[in-house]
Design an enzyme around this catalytic site. Structure first.
Site, PDB file in Angstrom:
ATOM      1  N   ARG A  91       0.825  -1.206   0.000  1.00 41.93           N
ATOM      2  CA  ARG A  91       0.000   0.000   0.000  1.00 41.93           C
ATOM      3  C   ARG A  91       0.864   1.264   0.000  1.00 41.93           C
ATOM      4  NH1 ARG A  91      -5.331  -0.350   1.699  1.00 41.93           N
ATOM      5  NH2 ARG A  91      -5.158   1.486   3.042  1.00 41.93           N
ATOM      6  N   GLN A 114      -7.223  12.840   7.384  1.00 36.99           N
ATOM      7  CA  GLN A 114      -7.446  11.411   7.585  1.00 36.99           C
ATOM      8  C   GLN A 114      -6.543  10.572   6.688  1.00 36.99           C
ATOM      9  OE1 GLN A 114     -11.932  10.526   7.963  1.00 36.99           O
ATOM     10  NE2 GLN A 114     -11.866  12.424   6.788  1.00 36.99           N
ATOM     11  N   HIS A 156      -5.018   9.701  11.402  1.00 40.88           N
ATOM     12  CA  HIS A 156      -5.038   8.260  11.133  1.00 40.88           C
ATOM     13  C   HIS A 156      -3.644   7.717  10.858  1.00 40.88           C
ATOM     14  CE1 HIS A 156      -9.589   8.370   9.944  1.00 40.88           C
ATOM     15  NE2 HIS A 156      -9.377   8.510  11.234  1.00 40.88           N
ATOM     16  N   CYS A 202       7.570   3.266  23.621  1.00 39.02           N
ATOM     17  CA  CYS A 202       7.610   4.722  23.599  1.00 39.02           C
ATOM     18  C   CYS A 202       6.523   5.205  22.646  1.00 39.02           C
ATOM     19  CB  CYS A 202       8.985   5.232  23.151  1.00 39.02           C
ATOM     20  SG  CYS A 202       9.455   4.694  21.480  1.00 39.02           S
ATOM     21  N   PRO A 262     -17.797  16.348  -3.907  1.00 42.80           N
ATOM     22  CA  PRO A 262     -18.664  16.062  -5.059  1.00 42.80           C
ATOM     23  C   PRO A 262     -20.076  15.652  -4.656  1.00 42.80           C
ATOM     24  CG  PRO A 262     -16.532  14.976  -5.289  1.00 42.80           C
ATOM     25  CD  PRO A 262     -16.613  15.483  -3.883  1.00 42.80           C
TER      26      PRO A 262
END
Length: 232
Positions: A29, A61, A81, A94, A193
């Site tokens: 990804r 995000q 995110h 940590c 949109p």
């Protein structure tokens, strides 16, 4: 290898059960994310930060890091995110974030497994335990240290203007931000949109505006107008 769905892989439970598969899925990804380049809307948002300085906050995000590549600063970009170009300790030794280690191929074939060498460098620099992607998973909650939860709420509570761009409004924190700004009666502009929960906030507010269209066509002129009105 099988094609996993996000709901299967983007969880802490999946990482504990099959860390190699989760890492391979995210490295693929990451390559897909880097195949996309910033567009006119991203560049306009970065330019708006340059003009407004510390009066500007970007709550995103997106985990692709594209706003940073367009020129926005890490200081004023709240990546609620996460960012697929960073890692964090998988054992939570940590709260620090670290850049993705060098030596990992940016172009990662779908289904390609993680090698022993790659597993060896995907380690927390602090404790040496296996690192994890810096992303908020479906079975996790927002926090301040990693995902700027309180900072986002504080920004919404102080904002002179909220501009919402290209989101369906299906996650909790962005909806809280929009609802808080609407409740305060602060100006809100929604660019999308299609209608969303944010368009309802805007339409119910005397100082709200829904601009229906794409970010690429609407954000550059809107950014210039905002800079003229709010810039120093």
């Amino acid at each position: 290898s099988r094609n996993y769905q996000p709901q299967e892989m983007a969880t802490h439970a999946a990482f504990l059960r099959m860390p190699d598969e989760v890492w391979a899925w995210y490295l693929y990804r990451r390559g897909v994310c880097h195949s996309a380049e910033p567009n006119d809307a991203h560049r306009a948002v970065a330019e708006l930060e340059r003009k407004l300085g510390d009066r500007f906050v970007l709550i995103t995000q997106n985990v692709d890091g594209i706003h940073l590549r367009a020129g926005n600063t890490l200081q004023r970009t709240y990546q609620i995110h996460g960012n697929i170009d960073f890692i964090r300790c998988g054992a939570d030794c940590c709260v620090d974030l670290f850049p993705m280690p060098e030596g990992l191929d940016l172009q990662w074939d779908r289904g390609r497994p993680v090698t022993d060498h790659e597993r060896a460098i995907l380690r927390c620099p602090e404790c040496g335990q296996l690192a994890r992607p810096y992303v908020l998973w479906f079975d996790e909650c927002y926090d301040e240290e990693r995902f700027r939860f309180q900072s986002s709420i504080q920004a919404a509570g102080a904002a002179d203007l909220l501009v919402v761009v290209g989101t369906a409004g299906q996650t909790n924190l962005p909806l809280q931000v929009g609802e808080l700004v609407a409740r305060r009666g602060a100006p809100m502009v929604v660019v999308n949109p299609d209608p969303s929960p944010f368009t309802q906030f805007a339409e119910q507010s005397e100082r709200g505006l829904f601009l229906q269209g794409t970010a690429g066509e609407l954000i550059p002129p809107l950014g210039e107008r905002i800079a003229e009105r709010l810039g120093g």
